[in-house]
Structures are given as structure tokens and as C-alpha cells.
Write an enzyme that holds these catalytic residues in place. Sequence first.
Site, mmCIF file in Angstrom:
data_model
loop_
_atom_site.group_PDB
_atom_site.id
_atom_site.type_symbol
_atom_site.label_atom_id
_atom_site.label_comp_id
_atom_site.label_asym_id
_atom_site.label_seq_id
_atom_site.Cartn_x
_atom_site.Cartn_y
_atom_site.Cartn_z
ATOM 1 C CB SER A 161 -0.952 0.017 1.203
ATOM 2 O OG SER A 161 -2.026 -0.873 0.981
ATOM 3 C CE LYS A 221 -4.149 1.561 -1.000
ATOM 4 N NZ LYS A 221 -4.489 0.671 0.105
ATOM 5 C CB SER A 232 -4.485 1.633 3.757
ATOM 6 O OG SER A 232 -3.620 1.153 2.767
ATOM 7 C CE LYS A 290 -1.415 4.031 2.755
ATOM 8 N NZ LYS A 290 -1.375 2.882 3.707
#
Length: 470
Positions: free
Chosen positions: A70, A73, A128, A241
Site C-alpha cells: 500500500s 498509494k 489505506s 504510509k
Amino acid sequence: MKKIFKYILLIIMAVFFMGQSAHLFTTTTYAKPSLPKAPEITGASAILIEPDTGTVLYEKDPDSKRYPASITKIMTALLTLENCKMDEEVVYSKQNIDSLTPEDSNIECKIGEKMKVKDCLYALMLSSANETATALAEHISGSTQAFSELMNQRAKEIGVTGTHFANANGLHDDNHYVTASDMAKIMAEAIQYPMFLDVIHATTYTIPANNKRKKPYQSIQRHLMLFPTSQYYDADVIGGKTGYTDQAGKCLVTYAKHGDVSLISVVLKSEGDIVFDDTRKLLDYGFDNFSFVNISEKDTRFQTSSFDNLVSPFSDNSKTVSLDKNAYIIIPNGVSISDLDTEISFRLTDDSFASITYKYDNKIMGTAKIQYINSGSTTTEKFSTTAQTQESTTKLTSVAKSAESPKNSAGKTKDDKTKKRGNSSTLLTILIPLLVVIIVAAIVTIFILHRRKLNKIRAMKRQRSRSIDF
């Protein structure tokens, strides 16, 4: 005669040992401070950079291709900020919602749900949400495939070389991979947007009710270093993140700032919450061992009086050579500007005609632009031609070479050790010839005295012989 040779031998031995002592002293080299010891981390790949200068402070297998999960992203958020207005409405398609599996990170969106781009960004980076990543991709490019192409195009513009995106959310795909080095560059691009910093710094965000959502939804940050109640809390962390898949392991990209130093850390393929320990080790290493230095204030070698009358190749007026006053480099604590190696690169841009790169132990610490400015003015001359004179090239190259020598442009030695070496070298140059002259003179004198003594003895013998004869 034996005494004479004994004296000569003593003199030669004295000169020999003096020469050896002086030689040892003059060949003692200045020991540059070593780079601080790097931490050991669990992650398979990692990098720590200072984003303003691009200086790499730590790296562990930074160019190996890894699955990003993720942290993908971050690129999705960057393209959203560059292509959307915050009040635009994003619609969640049937294809998008139907593609979700129970294991996917999501915020329980419904088919046809409408959500503002701003709310989507918080859902993307805090919760997320995979369906939100896909919704943004479809909103911007019409399809996830087209959006993937946009991601790869933008990645090339940023300068990444080992990354390829196949989707907007980071779900596993064999053709979807990044490197730690590339992710640091992508993050460095994203943090240029204040909105991005606001989003990643939030610990919670309330997504309001909408056409399909009767109650507000609370998005909660997954980066544990932002929560004061967490054992991993770090007050310097701005945000970042997280990411995880079975194939990618635990991944974490973090942006932090302490004083005037900013850092980006990337850890790929770590284990569980150890990824936060890895990140803390990297950030502590950077903040504890490195400092910012303003080049124009500390390095005067390119702003000496020798350039006061240098004719600019871009103007008929007299100019003064100057380093960019806003140029900073980050260097290890205890290391001075004079310890750095320098390289000059001539390239005409809108605000400079050359740049100087500073290195330490073959690691780039940063660069500074070399400019012509009007005498007595702080305004940089704008250039309109690409011509360069041999005079400016020769003088700047000469200064660059002198910058790599132990002495600076003012003629002052680098430090006391260098000064001692220089002084002792000069002393040795004078002392050895003088000692040779003294030895030769001593040998000649001894020889003359010995000859006189022999002549005197012979004269006495002749006189004694004459007395006996009479």
C-alpha cells in the site's frame, strides 16, 4: 685515526636518525573524521535521504526490486493532488466495489457512492482504502489500466529507474514493484504539496455522510509513530504510509523533520511492527549525526577578490562570482567544508552557469549553484546566451582544485596538523643541506687537524734525528 672514523660515524648516525624522525613527522597524514556507524535493521531494503539536497545518508540494498503493497498509494495521492480539485466528486463504480475481497483494506463504500476528493485522500492515506484508490484512478484516467500508465509516466519524470506500477492500490501483482531509492524520490515529490502533509499528519479524519453513507465514517491513521500513546511515537515524524502483503512483507515510508533537517526513510520487506523500530533507528541516525551547512556562508573559496573583475561570458558588465545564498548541504557532525572534495560542472540554466558538487568519502553531500551577480547587488544576473569564456572556466577549475588541497583560498592551512606538516617539511628542506655542509666541514677540519698533527710528529722526529747525529 680510529677516533676520527668514530667521530664521523657518530655524526652520520645522528643525521640519519634526525632525517628518519623528520620523515615520519612529515608523512603523518591528516585523518578525516569517519562517517558515523550505520544502524542494523531488519528490513531487506532501506534508504534514508535528505529530500532538499537529495543526499543519501543510509542505504541497504536500495535498488533491488521489491513489492510495495500500500505504499503505492503515495503515488496515487500525488497524481490526485496534481490532477484534481479538492471539491470534485468521485463516484465508486460497480466494477470497483465488486472487485473487493474480504481481506482488502476498505471503508465499506457502496456502488454509486459519491465522495469529495479531499475525503478520498484521507481515506486513501489513513485507512489505506483499496476501493478509494481504484475510485480515484477511474476518476482521473477512466480506468485503472490507464491510470497505471499515468503512474509510470510520472515516475519517469521524477527520475525513478527501477519501478513499475500495475495498479493504484498496491495489491499484489508480479509486474508491480518498486525500489527503496525510487520510493524516496516519489515521497520527496509528494511532500511538496501542503495538502499531502496535512493528510499524512492526521491521526484521524471523519468522512461525512453522503448519498450512500448515512453515518460519518472515522478514518484512523495506521502509522503508529504519530500517536503519542504508542510505544513507537516520535515527535519528529510528520507522517507517511504503511503497507503490507504476504509477498511484500511490512513496508513503511516516513517523512520527519527535526530543527532545520528533514529526512525521508523507506523500509521495505520488514517484519510486523519491527518496521517502526527500523524506521526509528534510521531517523535517529540521521538527526543525531548530520547537520545542515549554508554553503555561501561557510565556503568562501568561490567568492574571493580574485573574481571581482572577472568578465561574465553572459554580459558586458563586470560581475562577481558567488555561490547561491540559499544552497545548503548536509554533512556529518565534526566534518568541515575543507574536508569535502569538490567537483565543478559547467551548465547554463536560468539562474546559474555552473554548479559545484560536494563529496565526502565519495558520497554526494549536496550541490550549490555558481552565479554571476552584479557588484554590490544581491540580484542574480539572468543569462540569455550559452557561451562560456575560457577565462572563467580556467579560474573556476583552478579554485576547485585548490578546494581539494589542504589549503583554502586565503592561504590558511586546513588545520594544525596540516600546518605542522608544512612547517616541518620546510624545516627539513633547510636542515638536511645544512647538516650535509656541517658534516663535510667537520670531516675536512678533522682531516686537516690530523695532517697537521702528523706533520708536527714528523718534524719532531727529524729534529731528534739531527740531534743524535751531532
